[in-house]
Design a protein around this motif. Structure first.
Motif, PDB file in Angstrom:
ATOM      1  N   GLY A  17       0.816  -1.213   0.000  1.00 11.58           N
ATOM      2  CA  GLY A  17       0.000   0.000   0.000  1.00 11.58           C
ATOM      3  C   GLY A  17       0.849   1.262   0.000  1.00 11.58           C
ATOM      4  O   GLY A  17       0.560   2.216  -0.733  1.00 11.58           O
ATOM      5  N   LEU A  18       1.918   1.279   0.790  1.00 11.62           N
ATOM      6  CA  LEU A  18       2.816   2.437   0.817  1.00 11.62           C
ATOM      7  C   LEU A  18       3.494   2.638  -0.537  1.00 11.62           C
ATOM      8  O   LEU A  18       3.601   3.779  -1.014  1.00 11.62           O
ATOM      9  N   LEU A  19       3.938   1.555  -1.145  1.00 13.74           N
ATOM     10  CA  LEU A  19       4.556   1.671  -2.468  1.00 13.74           C
ATOM     11  C   LEU A  19       3.575   2.223  -3.498  1.00 13.74           C
ATOM     12  O   LEU A  19       3.932   3.079  -4.311  1.00 13.74           O
ATOM     13  N   VAL A  20       2.341   1.748  -3.458  1.00 13.13           N
ATOM     14  CA  VAL A  20       1.326   2.245  -4.398  1.00 13.13           C
ATOM     15  C   VAL A  20       1.044   3.724  -4.144  1.00 13.13           C
ATOM     16  O   VAL A  20       0.965   4.526  -5.091  1.00 13.13           O
ATOM     17  N   ILE A  21       0.932   4.126  -2.886  1.00 10.68           N
ATOM     18  CA  ILE A  21       0.645   5.528  -2.559  1.00 10.68           C
ATOM     19  C   ILE A  21       1.792   6.433  -2.984  1.00 10.68           C
ATOM     20  O   ILE A  21       1.572   7.464  -3.634  1.00 10.68           O
ATOM     21  N   VAL A  22       3.027   6.057  -2.628  1.00  9.35           N
ATOM     22  CA  VAL A  22       4.178   6.874  -3.030  1.00  9.35           C
ATOM     23  C   VAL A  22       4.283   6.918  -4.550  1.00  9.35           C
ATOM     24  O   VAL A  22       4.540   7.971  -5.142  1.00  9.35           O
ATOM     25  N   GLY A  23       4.050   5.786  -5.190  1.00 17.06           N
ATOM     26  CA  GLY A  23       4.060   5.750  -6.654  1.00 17.06           C
ATOM     27  C   GLY A  23       2.998   6.663  -7.247  1.00 17.06           C
ATOM     28  O   GLY A  23       3.261   7.367  -8.226  1.00 17.06           O
ATOM     29  N   ALA A  24       1.813   6.661  -6.672  1.00 14.71           N
ATOM     30  CA  ALA A  24       0.744   7.531  -7.172  1.00 14.71           C
ATOM     31  C   ALA A  24       1.119   9.005  -7.023  1.00 14.71           C
ATOM     32  O   ALA A  24       0.857   9.810  -7.923  1.00 14.71           O
ATOM     33  N   VAL A  25       1.752   9.344  -5.918  1.00 15.98           N
ATOM     34  CA  VAL A  25       2.206  10.727  -5.720  1.00 15.98           C
ATOM     35  C   VAL A  25       3.252  11.073  -6.781  1.00 15.98           C
ATOM     36  O   VAL A  25       3.241  12.169  -7.349  1.00 15.98           O
ATOM     37  N   LEU A  26       4.141  10.133  -7.051  1.00 16.05           N
ATOM     38  CA  LEU A  26       5.201  10.386  -8.032  1.00 16.05           C
ATOM     39  C   LEU A  26       4.696  10.359  -9.466  1.00 16.05           C
ATOM     40  O   LEU A  26       5.449  10.685 -10.380  1.00 16.05           O
ATOM     41  N   LEU A  36       7.006   2.288  -8.950  1.00 15.24           N
ATOM     42  CA  LEU A  36       6.629   2.057  -7.549  1.00 15.24           C
ATOM     43  C   LEU A  36       5.217   1.495  -7.444  1.00 15.24           C
ATOM     44  O   LEU A  36       4.953   0.632  -6.599  1.00 15.24           O
ATOM     45  N   VAL A  37       4.309   1.970  -8.281  1.00 16.94           N
ATOM     46  CA  VAL A  37       2.954   1.404  -8.294  1.00 16.94           C
ATOM     47  C   VAL A  37       3.038  -0.080  -8.657  1.00 16.94           C
ATOM     48  O   VAL A  37       2.391  -0.920  -8.019  1.00 16.94           O
ATOM     49  N   LEU A  38       3.851  -0.405  -9.662  1.00  9.44           N
ATOM     50  CA  LEU A  38       4.033  -1.803 -10.047  1.00  9.44           C
ATOM     51  C   LEU A  38       4.607  -2.621  -8.894  1.00  9.44           C
ATOM     52  O   LEU A  38       4.101  -3.701  -8.586  1.00  9.44           O
ATOM     53  N   ALA A  39       5.636  -2.107  -8.246  1.00  9.46           N
ATOM     54  CA  ALA A  39       6.238  -2.829  -7.113  1.00  9.46           C
ATOM     55  C   ALA A  39       5.201  -3.064  -6.020  1.00  9.46           C
ATOM     56  O   ALA A  39       5.115  -4.162  -5.452  1.00  9.46           O
ATOM     57  N   GLY A  40       4.402  -2.061  -5.734  1.00 11.62           N
ATOM     58  CA  GLY A  40       3.354  -2.205  -4.724  1.00 11.62           C
ATOM     59  C   GLY A  40       2.329  -3.253  -5.110  1.00 11.62           C
ATOM     60  O   GLY A  40       1.922  -4.075  -4.278  1.00 11.62           O
ATOM     61  N   LEU A  41       1.920  -3.260  -6.368  1.00 14.39           N
ATOM     62  CA  LEU A  41       0.948  -4.256  -6.831  1.00 14.39           C
ATOM     63  C   LEU A  41       1.513  -5.668  -6.780  1.00 14.39           C
ATOM     64  O   LEU A  41       0.806  -6.612  -6.420  1.00 14.39           O
ATOM     65  N   VAL A  42       2.790  -5.808  -7.121  1.00 19.87           N
ATOM     66  CA  VAL A  42       3.413  -7.136  -7.065  1.00 19.87           C
ATOM     67  C   VAL A  42       3.429  -7.634  -5.617  1.00 19.87           C
ATOM     68  O   VAL A  42       3.102  -8.801  -5.347  1.00 19.87           O
ATOM     69  N   VAL A  43       3.777  -6.764  -4.683  1.00 21.56           N
ATOM     70  CA  VAL A  43       3.787  -7.149  -3.267  1.00 21.56           C
ATOM     71  C   VAL A  43       2.374  -7.510  -2.805  1.00 21.56           C
ATOM     72  O   VAL A  43       2.165  -8.536  -2.151  1.00 21.56           O
ATOM     73  N   LEU A  44       1.412  -6.681  -3.156  1.00 23.91           N
ATOM     74  CA  LEU A  44       0.027  -6.947  -2.747  1.00 23.91           C
ATOM     75  C   LEU A  44      -0.510  -8.230  -3.387  1.00 23.91           C
ATOM     76  O   LEU A  44      -1.185  -9.021  -2.724  1.00 23.91           O
ATOM     77  N   ALA A  45      -0.195  -8.437  -4.686  1.00 21.89           N
ATOM     78  CA  ALA A  45      -0.705  -9.626  -5.381  1.00 21.89           C
ATOM     79  C   ALA A  45      -0.098 -10.910  -4.830  1.00 21.89           C
ATOM     80  O   ALA A  45      -0.710 -11.976  -4.942  1.00 21.89           O
ATOM     81  N   ILE A 117      14.179   6.693  -5.454  1.00 18.21           N
ATOM     82  CA  ILE A 117      14.089   7.409  -6.733  1.00 18.21           C
ATOM     83  C   ILE A 117      15.400   7.271  -7.499  1.00 18.21           C
ATOM     84  O   ILE A 117      15.408   6.980  -8.698  1.00 18.21           O
ATOM     85  N   PHE A 118      16.526   7.467  -6.809  1.00 19.41           N
ATOM     86  CA  PHE A 118      17.817   7.334  -7.485  1.00 19.41           C
ATOM     87  C   PHE A 118      18.042   5.916  -7.992  1.00 19.41           C
ATOM     88  O   PHE A 118      18.517   5.728  -9.114  1.00 19.41           O
ATOM     89  N   ALA A 119      17.716   4.925  -7.189  1.00 17.87           N
ATOM     90  CA  ALA A 119      17.907   3.532  -7.604  1.00 17.87           C
ATOM     91  C   ALA A 119      17.062   3.216  -8.834  1.00 17.87           C
ATOM     92  O   ALA A 119      17.551   2.593  -9.791  1.00 17.87           O
ATOM     93  N   LEU A 120      15.812   3.650  -8.828  1.00 17.38           N
ATOM     94  CA  LEU A 120      14.936   3.377  -9.972  1.00 17.38           C
ATOM     95  C   LEU A 120      15.350   4.175 -11.201  1.00 17.38           C
ATOM     96  O   LEU A 120      15.221   3.698 -12.330  1.00 17.38           O
TER      97      LEU A 120
END
Length: 135
Positions: A17-26, A36-45, A117-120
């Motif tokens: 959820g945090l990854l999806v939220i931060v991704g949505a902000v970004l 980040l949205v993708l990473a969050g969805l993979v974790v949630l799925a 952000i830098f890593a991605l």
């Protein structure tokens, strides 16, 4: 359901959820929001299989966005500045006690977001470069 499984689901739900939220902000700020949205969805799925159907469409969009995020020096600079701003904000939030919610826990999360952000950004750049070398 075991306690261990429940704890794992809660941790996955919070992290995803945090990854999806931060991704949505970004998505509206400079940065790799779709990744980040993708990473969050993979974790949630991984814990909630009903979300699996959203992973592939978001993956396609994330890969396209990753390529676009490093398509020009201006976009790279914008993402790098956003990362630096988050790191600076984290240091400020960790040291200036008069700010709302001032603490090193808040500061550390901001610093970590900047580092992500830098890593991605580096990952996206290398991925695009490798793809161009294949052509």
């Amino acid at each position: 359901m075991s306690v261990g499984r429940s704890v794992k689901q809660v941790i996955a739900a919070v992290a995803g959820g945090l990854l999806v939220i931060v991704g949505a902000v970004l998505l509206v700020l400079p940065g790799p929001g779709m990744l980040l949205v993708l990473a969050g969805l993979v974790v949630l799925a991984s814990q909630f299989p009903a979300l699996e159907r959203f992973v592939d469409p978001v993956r396609r969009q994330a890969m396209k966005a990753a390529e676009e995020s490093v398509a020009s020096p201006l976009r790279i600079a914008g993402s790098a500045l956003a990362g630096l701003a988050l790191i600076a904000a984290g240091i400020v939030w960790g040291t200036v006690r008069s700010l709302p919610f001032s603490s090193w826990s808040a500061g550390t999360s901001l610093i970590l977001s900047g580092l992500i952000i830098f890593a991605l950004l580096i990952w996206s750049y290398r991925r695009v470069q490798a793809r161009q070398e294949q052509l």
